[in-house]
Design a protein around this motif. Structure first.
Motif, short mmCIF file in Angstrom:
data_model
loop_
_atom_site.label_atom_id
_atom_site.label_comp_id
_atom_site.label_asym_id
_atom_site.label_seq_id
_atom_site.Cartn_x
_atom_site.Cartn_y
_atom_site.Cartn_z
N VAL A 388 0.83 -1.21 0.00
CA VAL A 388 0.00 0.00 0.00
C VAL A 388 0.87 1.26 0.00
N SER A 389 2.10 1.12 -0.48
CA SER A 389 3.04 2.25 -0.43
C SER A 389 2.60 3.42 -1.30
N ASN A 390 1.77 3.14 -2.32
CA ASN A 390 1.34 4.23 -3.21
C ASN A 390 0.12 4.96 -2.68
N ALA A 391 -0.40 4.54 -1.52
CA ALA A 391 -1.64 5.13 -0.99
C ALA A 391 -1.36 5.97 0.25
N GLU A 392 -2.19 6.97 0.44
CA GLU A 392 -2.15 7.75 1.68
C GLU A 392 -2.92 6.98 2.75
N ILE A 393 -2.25 6.60 3.83
CA ILE A 393 -2.86 5.79 4.87
C ILE A 393 -3.23 6.69 6.05
N THR A 394 -4.49 6.63 6.47
CA THR A 394 -4.91 7.33 7.69
C THR A 394 -5.51 6.31 8.63
N GLY A 422 -4.54 -2.40 -1.45
CA GLY A 422 -3.38 -1.94 -2.22
C GLY A 422 -3.46 -2.38 -3.67
N GLN A 423 -3.88 -3.62 -3.90
CA GLN A 423 -4.00 -4.11 -5.28
C GLN A 423 -5.11 -3.38 -6.03
N ALA A 424 -6.21 -3.06 -5.34
CA ALA A 424 -7.30 -2.34 -5.98
C ALA A 424 -6.90 -0.91 -6.35
N LEU A 425 -5.97 -0.34 -5.59
CA LEU A 425 -5.56 1.06 -5.79
C LEU A 425 -4.34 1.20 -6.70
N ALA A 426 -3.82 0.10 -7.20
CA ALA A 426 -2.60 0.14 -8.01
C ALA A 426 -2.75 1.11 -9.18
N GLY A 427 -1.79 2.02 -9.31
CA GLY A 427 -1.79 2.96 -10.42
C GLY A 427 -2.69 4.16 -10.24
N ARG A 428 -3.35 4.28 -9.10
CA ARG A 428 -4.26 5.40 -8.87
C ARG A 428 -3.49 6.54 -8.20
#
Length: 515
Positions: A388-394, A422-428
């Motif tokens: 999930v490194s590409n996502a903003e985690i709160t 994380g897989q669902a958000l890939a490339g977003r």
């Protein structure tokens, strides 16, 4: 079987009264009309098995009435009464679809015989239509398309403007497997609790219902809100013994002719075929599912044996490295020490999972202890950091979220959910994940939400099935969510999903609070 109905249209009041008396004595429901216009009004508001009409009447003739009735969609068998059966107008009635010409004067016996044959033909034709629809259901080669085929053929055969098939989702809810003709607001992941709403009450009682007029005006369903203006409905439970397989809903909205008891009987014919089709699909899926589970069981037994020893070596070496790194100082020393600790914790959890798997294969039950869900969530966040490194985690971790359970296995659940996010958000580019824990009364909830593409309504009721996956290629085994739900269920809890296409998904874990 319901009483057959006859509409008598004739301008002669004495004739209408005489025919009505004969038919009522023979057990028919009879409605009278004094002319073609009144007859058309009656047909617009009710459905009859047989239309008995005079050929020559003031204003529109019986032949004109028949043509207009056919244009309205009236399928009733028609018997034309005339003193001139050889006339051109009588022939035109036959061309327009009349079943029989009855020459005046006629005997009571001939009247009853002709009407009986017309009723028999009417019901046989409608039953044949339903059996044709049933064949279409069984002809489908795609098990996943069966709900759609059932709904569309039911709507066509019973002339319903709206139709839907609902299936059980767990022991307490129904979800829409497929719907046709409903407004946009009523589509999607529509969920009904068994015992609530019309379909929920029918599912609970196990008896089909015929509703004429708004459901809110029916004493059986007071307080129930329907979607839009419905003139009449048939709601039919599909039962295999006492086990609920589904609920078939059919409604007439645009067509003013309401369903009748005869339609309910015909619906029962189709419902029995729909039930067989759904059960056949279920048997095929169970056979495939059991074969896959058997293979997975054999594979799991081999894996536990093959992984246990290497995991022990990894743990031993990581413990040694950790001791060596403790006194180290200088640039990067703290980071190396933290990485070694995380690696050791991950390896120990692998060993625990392998041990749990081995115990499960042997039928052993693990003793539960009080654990803090925040610790399990923090572990899952650390272990999924790369995915999930590409996502903003709160995060919003509440107090008092202790449960009786196995922290390692619950951590596995949260790890699965985070990796899926994380897989669902890939490339977003604007990827976001929010993790929340909270206590509400005697219940603890963990919610993991993302702003990904969401899950299609048709997939939402299947995503917890073993081996079902929406991921392409080799990125998904279809086991993560199935295992997660099983773990949560073993802890006395519930794992559910809320999702909307284009807006994201939220997975909710509910567990009994400890103390």
């Amino acid at each position: 079987m319901s009483r057959a109905s006859v509409l008598v249209v004739d301008d002669d009041a004495d004739f209408r009264s005489l025919v009505r008396g004969e038919l009522v004595d023979a057990g028919y429901d009879v409605t009278l009309a004094a002319g073609a216009e009144e007859g058309l009004q009656k047909l617009a508001g009710e459905n009859v098995d047989v239309l008995l009409l005079d050929l020559v009447m003031p204003g529109k003739s019986g032949c004109e009435l028949l043509r207009e009735a056919r244009q309205m969609g009236v399928q009733s068998e028609t018997v034309v009464v005339t003193a001139y059966p050889e006339s051109d107008m009588a022939g035109q009635c036959l061309e327009a679809g009349a079943f029989e010409l009855l020459e005046k004067p006629f005997s009571s016996r001939l009247l009853l015989s002709t009407v009986a044959h017309a009723v028999e033909r009417s019901r046989l034709l409608r039953t044949a239509t339903l059996y044709d629809a049933s064949r279409a259901v069984f002809a489908s080669q795609d098990p996943g398309a069966i709900p759609q085929v059932i709904v569309e053929t039911a709507a066509s055969a019973l002339r319903a403007d709206q139709a839907s098939l609902m299936v059980p989702e767990g022991p307490h809810h129904l979800v829409v497997a497929y719907s046709k003709g409903f407004p946009e607001s009523a589509r999607g992941s529509y969920v009904v609790r068994i015992g609530e709403g019309i379909a929920g009450r029918v599912a609970e009682e196990g008896k089909p219902v015929l509703i004429v007029g708004p459901a809110s005006e029916d004493p059986r369903f007071r307080g129930v809100r329907a979607h839009g203006r419905v003139h009449s409905s048939i709601v039919y439970p599909l039962l295999a013994g006492t086990r609920l397989v589904g609920v078939l809903n059919m409604s007439r909205v645009h067509e003013h002719t309401p369903f009748r008891p005869a339609d309910l009987e015909l619906a029962s014919v189709f419902a029995s075929q729909a039930l067989l089709a759904l059960e056949n699909v279920s048997l095929v899926r169970k056979a495939v599912h059991n074969e896959r589970l058997a293979f997975a069981g054999r594979l799991a037994a081999e894996l536990t044996h093959e992984v246990a020893n290497p995991a022990a070596f990894v743990i031993s070496n990581l413990e040694f490295l950790l001791e060596e790194l403790r006194p180290a100082s200088g640039p990067g020393a703290a980071e190396r020490l933290a990485a070694a600790r995380d690696a050791l914790e991950g390896a120990r959890r692998i060993a625990r999972v392998v041990g749990d798997m081995r115990g499960a294969l042997r039928g052993e039950e693990k003793e539960l202890s009080t654990c803090d869900l925040n610790d399990a969530v923090r572990f899952a966040l650390r272990m999924s950091a790369l995915q999930v490194s590409n996502a903003e985690i709160t995060t919003s971790l509440g107090d008092g979220v202790q449960v009786r359970g196995d922290e390692a296995r619950l951590g596995q659940v949260f790890l699965n959910l985070l990796v899926n996010a994380g897989q669902a958000l890939a490339g977003r580019p604007d990827a976001r994940v929010r993790v929340t824990t909270e206590r509400s009364g005697d219940e603890v909830r963990v919610m993991i939400a993302d702003n990904g593409p969401g899950i299609a309504p048709a997939d939402q009721r299947r995503i917890f099935d073993a081996f079902f996956t929406t991921k392409r290629g080799e990125s998904g085994s279809g086991l993560g969510l199935a295992i997660s739900r099983e773990i949560v269920s073993q802890h006395g809890g519930e794992l559910t999903v809320e999702s909307e296409v284009g807006k994201g998904s939220r997975f909710i874990v509910k567990l009994p609070a400890a103390g």
